[in-house]
Design an enzyme around this catalytic site. Structure first.
Site, PDB file in Angstrom:
ATOM      1  N   ASN A  38       0.803  -1.217   0.000  1.00  0.00           N
ATOM      2  CA  ASN A  38       0.000   0.000   0.000  1.00  0.00           C
ATOM      3  C   ASN A  38       0.842   1.276   0.000  1.00  0.00           C
ATOM      4  O   ASN A  38       1.697   1.458   0.870  1.00  0.00           O
ATOM      5  CB  ASN A  38      -0.899  -0.001   1.250  1.00  0.00           C
ATOM      6  CG  ASN A  38      -2.076   0.930   1.099  1.00  0.00           C
ATOM      7  OD1 ASN A  38      -2.302   1.470   0.016  1.00  0.00           O
ATOM      8  ND2 ASN A  38      -2.827   1.104   2.167  1.00  0.00           N
ATOM      9  N   HIS A 123     -13.542  -4.703  11.993  1.00  0.00           N
ATOM     10  CA  HIS A 123     -13.134  -3.378  12.481  1.00  0.00           C
ATOM     11  C   HIS A 123     -14.348  -2.539  12.847  1.00  0.00           C
ATOM     12  O   HIS A 123     -15.053  -2.058  11.961  1.00  0.00           O
ATOM     13  CB  HIS A 123     -12.382  -2.643  11.373  1.00  0.00           C
ATOM     14  CG  HIS A 123     -10.972  -3.096  11.210  1.00  0.00           C
ATOM     15  ND1 HIS A 123     -10.001  -2.287  10.668  1.00  0.00           N
ATOM     16  CD2 HIS A 123     -10.355  -4.262  11.491  1.00  0.00           C
ATOM     17  CE1 HIS A 123      -8.847  -2.943  10.630  1.00  0.00           C
ATOM     18  NE2 HIS A 123      -9.037  -4.133  11.120  1.00  0.00           N
ATOM     19  N   ARG A 148     -12.438  -5.446  16.597  1.00  0.00           N
ATOM     20  CA  ARG A 148     -11.456  -4.424  16.938  1.00  0.00           C
ATOM     21  C   ARG A 148     -12.190  -3.107  17.136  1.00  0.00           C
ATOM     22  O   ARG A 148     -13.122  -2.800  16.372  1.00  0.00           O
ATOM     23  CB  ARG A 148     -10.441  -4.276  15.790  1.00  0.00           C
ATOM     24  CG  ARG A 148      -9.241  -3.435  16.119  1.00  0.00           C
ATOM     25  CD  ARG A 148      -8.337  -3.201  14.939  1.00  0.00           C
ATOM     26  NE  ARG A 148      -8.776  -2.034  14.166  1.00  0.00           N
ATOM     27  CZ  ARG A 148      -8.007  -1.442  13.244  1.00  0.00           C
ATOM     28  NH1 ARG A 148      -6.814  -1.928  12.962  1.00  0.00           N
ATOM     29  NH2 ARG A 148      -8.459  -0.386  12.591  1.00  0.00           N
ATOM     30  N   TYR A 160      -6.418   7.422  13.609  1.00  0.00           N
ATOM     31  CA  TYR A 160      -6.202   6.149  12.932  1.00  0.00           C
ATOM     32  C   TYR A 160      -7.386   5.220  13.130  1.00  0.00           C
ATOM     33  O   TYR A 160      -7.943   5.108  14.233  1.00  0.00           O
ATOM     34  CB  TYR A 160      -4.927   5.431  13.465  1.00  0.00           C
ATOM     35  CG  TYR A 160      -4.986   4.029  12.987  1.00  0.00           C
ATOM     36  CD1 TYR A 160      -5.404   2.989  13.819  1.00  0.00           C
ATOM     37  CD2 TYR A 160      -4.800   3.748  11.628  1.00  0.00           C
ATOM     38  CE1 TYR A 160      -5.584   1.716  13.325  1.00  0.00           C
ATOM     39  CE2 TYR A 160      -4.983   2.478  11.131  1.00  0.00           C
ATOM     40  CZ  TYR A 160      -5.378   1.457  11.975  1.00  0.00           C
ATOM     41  OH  TYR A 160      -5.575   0.219  11.494  1.00  0.00           O
ATOM     42  N   ASP A 210      -5.881  -1.527  18.141  1.00  0.00           N
ATOM     43  CA  ASP A 210      -4.633  -1.285  17.406  1.00  0.00           C
ATOM     44  C   ASP A 210      -4.068   0.076  17.804  1.00  0.00           C
ATOM     45  O   ASP A 210      -4.661   1.103  17.502  1.00  0.00           O
ATOM     46  CB  ASP A 210      -4.930  -1.310  15.893  1.00  0.00           C
ATOM     47  CG  ASP A 210      -3.648  -1.353  15.054  1.00  0.00           C
ATOM     48  OD1 ASP A 210      -3.755  -1.623  13.842  1.00  0.00           O
ATOM     49  OD2 ASP A 210      -2.558  -1.129  15.627  1.00  0.00           O
ATOM     50  N   HIS A 212      -1.255   1.133  16.801  1.00  0.00           N
ATOM     51  CA  HIS A 212      -0.696   1.543  15.498  1.00  0.00           C
ATOM     52  C   HIS A 212       0.632   2.281  15.624  1.00  0.00           C
ATOM     53  O   HIS A 212       0.822   3.368  15.068  1.00  0.00           O
ATOM     54  CB  HIS A 212      -1.712   2.394  14.735  1.00  0.00           C
ATOM     55  CG  HIS A 212      -1.657   2.151  13.254  1.00  0.00           C
ATOM     56  ND1 HIS A 212      -0.996   2.986  12.391  1.00  0.00           N
ATOM     57  CD2 HIS A 212      -2.162   1.155  12.495  1.00  0.00           C
ATOM     58  CE1 HIS A 212      -1.117   2.532  11.144  1.00  0.00           C
ATOM     59  NE2 HIS A 212      -1.810   1.412  11.187  1.00  0.00           N
ATOM     60  N   GLU A 236      -2.353  -4.074  19.757  1.00  0.00           N
ATOM     61  CA  GLU A 236      -1.571  -4.304  18.550  1.00  0.00           C
ATOM     62  C   GLU A 236      -0.609  -3.157  18.308  1.00  0.00           C
ATOM     63  O   GLU A 236      -0.953  -1.990  18.501  1.00  0.00           O
ATOM     64  CB  GLU A 236      -2.524  -4.424  17.375  1.00  0.00           C
ATOM     65  CG  GLU A 236      -1.864  -4.608  16.040  1.00  0.00           C
ATOM     66  CD  GLU A 236      -2.876  -4.613  14.926  1.00  0.00           C
ATOM     67  OE1 GLU A 236      -4.042  -4.962  15.174  1.00  0.00           O
ATOM     68  OE2 GLU A 236      -2.531  -4.217  13.816  1.00  0.00           O
ATOM     69  N   GLU A 262       2.834  -6.791  11.402  1.00  0.00           N
ATOM     70  CA  GLU A 262       2.287  -6.545  10.054  1.00  0.00           C
ATOM     71  C   GLU A 262       3.256  -5.769   9.181  1.00  0.00           C
ATOM     72  O   GLU A 262       3.225  -5.896   7.961  1.00  0.00           O
ATOM     73  CB  GLU A 262       0.950  -5.823  10.124  1.00  0.00           C
ATOM     74  CG  GLU A 262       0.998  -4.394  10.557  1.00  0.00           C
ATOM     75  CD  GLU A 262      -0.387  -3.762  10.577  1.00  0.00           C
ATOM     76  OE1 GLU A 262      -1.292  -4.302  11.240  1.00  0.00           O
ATOM     77  OE2 GLU A 262      -0.572  -2.732   9.925  1.00  0.00           O
ATOM     78  N   ARG A 283       1.914 -11.122  13.598  1.00  0.00           N
ATOM     79  CA  ARG A 283       0.974 -10.639  12.574  1.00  0.00           C
ATOM     80  C   ARG A 283       1.530 -10.604  11.163  1.00  0.00           C
ATOM     81  O   ARG A 283       0.947 -10.008  10.269  1.00  0.00           O
ATOM     82  CB  ARG A 283       0.480  -9.241  12.959  1.00  0.00           C
ATOM     83  CG  ARG A 283      -0.555  -9.324  14.038  1.00  0.00           C
ATOM     84  CD  ARG A 283      -1.237  -8.034  14.381  1.00  0.00           C
ATOM     85  NE  ARG A 283      -1.666  -7.173  13.330  1.00  0.00           N
ATOM     86  CZ  ARG A 283      -2.755  -7.309  12.597  1.00  0.00           C
ATOM     87  NH1 ARG A 283      -3.487  -8.386  12.721  1.00  0.00           N
ATOM     88  NH2 ARG A 283      -3.086  -6.401  11.708  1.00  0.00           N
ATOM     89  N   HIS A 312      -2.244  -9.985   9.662  1.00  0.00           N
ATOM     90  CA  HIS A 312      -2.802  -8.747   9.105  1.00  0.00           C
ATOM     91  C   HIS A 312      -3.725  -9.105   7.944  1.00  0.00           C
ATOM     92  O   HIS A 312      -3.449 -10.060   7.205  1.00  0.00           O
ATOM     93  CB  HIS A 312      -1.619  -7.913   8.610  1.00  0.00           C
ATOM     94  CG  HIS A 312      -1.945  -6.572   8.089  1.00  0.00           C
ATOM     95  ND1 HIS A 312      -1.174  -5.973   7.132  1.00  0.00           N
ATOM     96  CD2 HIS A 312      -2.920  -5.685   8.387  1.00  0.00           C
ATOM     97  CE1 HIS A 312      -1.658  -4.769   6.862  1.00  0.00           C
ATOM     98  NE2 HIS A 312      -2.706  -4.563   7.614  1.00  0.00           N
ATOM     99  N   ASP A 316      -6.140  -3.369   2.121  1.00  0.00           N
ATOM    100  CA  ASP A 316      -5.078  -3.219   1.127  1.00  0.00           C
ATOM    101  C   ASP A 316      -4.316  -4.515   0.878  1.00  0.00           C
ATOM    102  O   ASP A 316      -3.307  -4.505   0.178  1.00  0.00           O
ATOM    103  CB  ASP A 316      -4.109  -2.094   1.510  1.00  0.00           C
ATOM    104  CG  ASP A 316      -3.677  -2.144   2.971  1.00  0.00           C
ATOM    105  OD1 ASP A 316      -4.468  -1.716   3.830  1.00  0.00           O
ATOM    106  OD2 ASP A 316      -2.558  -2.609   3.241  1.00  0.00           O
ATOM    107  N   GLU A 339      -7.310 -11.259  10.707  1.00  0.00           N
ATOM    108  CA  GLU A 339      -7.980  -9.979  10.465  1.00  0.00           C
ATOM    109  C   GLU A 339      -8.727 -10.057   9.144  1.00  0.00           C
ATOM    110  O   GLU A 339      -8.216 -10.617   8.172  1.00  0.00           O
ATOM    111  CB  GLU A 339      -6.943  -8.858  10.399  1.00  0.00           C
ATOM    112  CG  GLU A 339      -7.544  -7.486  10.130  1.00  0.00           C
ATOM    113  CD  GLU A 339      -6.511  -6.378  10.174  1.00  0.00           C
ATOM    114  OE1 GLU A 339      -5.320  -6.678  10.219  1.00  0.00           O
ATOM    115  OE2 GLU A 339      -6.917  -5.208  10.164  1.00  0.00           O
ATOM    116  N   TRP A 402       2.878   7.045  11.891  1.00  0.00           N
ATOM    117  CA  TRP A 402       1.434   7.050  11.583  1.00  0.00           C
ATOM    118  C   TRP A 402       0.841   5.691  11.874  1.00  0.00           C
ATOM    119  O   TRP A 402       1.465   4.658  11.594  1.00  0.00           O
ATOM    120  CB  TRP A 402       1.180   7.378  10.111  1.00  0.00           C
ATOM    121  CG  TRP A 402      -0.280   7.254   9.805  1.00  0.00           C
ATOM    122  CD1 TRP A 402      -1.281   8.126  10.156  1.00  0.00           C
ATOM    123  CD2 TRP A 402      -0.936   6.138   9.186  1.00  0.00           C
ATOM    124  NE1 TRP A 402      -2.505   7.649   9.764  1.00  0.00           N
ATOM    125  CE2 TRP A 402      -2.325   6.434   9.170  1.00  0.00           C
ATOM    126  CE3 TRP A 402      -0.509   4.917   8.634  1.00  0.00           C
ATOM    127  CZ2 TRP A 402      -3.273   5.553   8.622  1.00  0.00           C
ATOM    128  CZ3 TRP A 402      -1.449   4.048   8.101  1.00  0.00           C
ATOM    129  CH2 TRP A 402      -2.803   4.386   8.089  1.00  0.00           C
TER     130      TRP A 402
END
Ligand code: CS2
Ligand code: MG
Length: 402
Positions: A38, A123, A148, A160, A210, A212, A236, A262, A283, A312, A316, A339, A402
């Site tokens: 991605n 999600h 999640r 996020y 998550d 992130h 996560e 991931e 993951r 993961h 994407d 996931e 991010w």
């Protein structure tokens, strides 16, 4: 003996970009592999088209392990998301071919079923707590047993994990969207909204979150400690995964289970995390960690240390990855959760035959190979549309993860 006769790199964008590798043998058998990274899709497309395709023509498609070693060792420059995604695409396409030649679904080549279905998590998200709770209720009504939960952080642009449309799609702009981040603001609200989810829905389902990559080790330790009584299935990516020492510190402070991997793409990247039991779920994925061949090595190492899988599976990652992941998940002994966010209707017109979703579980196809087909005509309707993932900046303007 059949040989590899044709190697095609197929780029399409049915709602989002996907790069797919198609290998065709001299017997006319085709195999598909996902090569989507991605925000950097064309780097992998070129790695495949310009560097790997010439090496594959004429090779024996049955020699999956030798091809994996040839492409990995032969590059000299090792690991990294682009290399390992390209190798993954070749690997998965060859497993697809091997299954078709054998007349067996891939999971039968991996030792057969260890379970009837693959537990997935979806999600739930919301721009505020009430919206999040409504979304959790919606997914529970759809029969999901693992959910999640992510909610917006008041005062910050673009939190996020908060869905805008039907699916959460972070790579949505022609240049990176600059999103503000404040750890203090996040830590002020996240434990609270997760507690509200437990308060409203109880403990009869798996609740995941998550982080992130956003916290420092001690902040992650504090977060993990603050949610212990919520019994998360996992937190996560509490910190950036490349700093593996961080997980040692987090472990000293909290029993909240940890999932990471991931963004990691080889067994060497997760070796210490697994052998020192610094994480509970790994993951890594079929598409970014070298394909089925390498992912099985990672999962077998994890099994030795009581670490379970939790691959993961965001939007994407294409339906080819979903199919390959379910063939692996249904067979490995230390499966944890998969996931699954689903894809757009157009995507399912391009990629047909995705695994069946029912009652919060995915079930692999029993067609020979992966069970997925690619429709070139439909794919041609969706030309590549370059998009970037967002970046995060702290309130003082400096870059954050991010
Ligand atoms: C996320 C992903 O699904 C997840 O766990 O970390 O949405 C991730 O942000 C995207 O896959 C990045 O492309
Ligand atoms: Mg994640």
């Amino acid at each position: 003996m059949a040989t590899i006769e044709r190697v095609e790199v197929l780029v399409t964008s049915p709602g989002r970009n996907f790069v797919t590798l198609r290998i065709t043998t001299s017997d006319g058998v085709t195999g598909l592999g996902d090569a989507t990274l991605n925000g950097r899709e064309l780097a992998v497309a070129s790695y495949l088209e310009d560097h790997l395709a010439p090496l594959l023509i004429g090779r024996d498609p049955a020699r999956i392990e030798d091809t994996w070693q040839y492409l990995y060792k032969g590059a000299y420059w090792r690991r990294g998301p682009v290399t390992m995604t390209a190798i993954a695409a070749v690997d998965v396409a060859l497993w697809d071919i091997k299954g078709k030649v054998a007349g067996l679904p891939v999971y039968q080549l991996l030792g057969g079923r260890s379970r009837d279905g693959v537990l997935v998590y979806c999600h739930a998200s919301g721009t505020d707590v009430e919206a999040l709770l409504d979304d959790v209720a919606r997914y529970q009504e759809q029969g999901f047993h693992a959910i999640r939960a992510q909610a917006a952080v008041p005062g910050l642009s673009g939190s996020y994990g908060v869905r805008k449309g039907q699916l959460y799609e972070p790579a949505a702009t022609n240049l990176p969207d600059e999103q503000a981040w404040s750890t203090e603001a996040y830590l002020d609200v996240a434990p609270g909204y997760l507690a509200k989810v437990r308060e409203r829905f109880g403990f009869g389902f798996h609740l995941l979150h998550d982080v992130h990559h956003r916290l420092t080790p001690i902040e992650a330790a504090r977060f993990g400690k603050s949610v212990e009584e919520l019994r998360l299935f996992w937190m996560e990516d509490p910190t950036p995964a490349e700093n593996q020492e961080a997980f040692r510190l987090i472990r000293q402070h909290t029993t909240t289970p940890i999932a990471t991997g991931e963004v990691l793409n080889s067994i060497w990247d997760v070796q210490g995390l697994i052998t020192e039991q610094l994480i509970d779920y790994v993951r890594t994925t079929v598409v970014h960690a070298g394909g089925i061949t390498h992912l099985r090595r990672i999962f077998d190492l994890a099994a030795l240390y009581g670490v379970r899988t939790g691959s993961h599976g965001a939007t994407d990652l294409s339906p080819v990855t979903v199919a390959a992941a379910v063939h692996v998940d249904i067979s490995v002994p230390n499966f944890g959760v998969q996931e699954h966010m689903g894809h757009t209707a157009e995507t399912y017109e391009v990629f047909r035959g995705t695994p069946r979703l029912a009652n919060g579980m995915l079930y692999p196809s029993d067609e020979p190979g992966l069970g997925i087909t690619y429709d070139d005509e439909v794919a041609a309707r969706f030309p590549y549309d370059a998009k970037y993932l967002p970046v995060a900046r702290r309130l003082d303007g400096s870059m954050h993860d991010w």
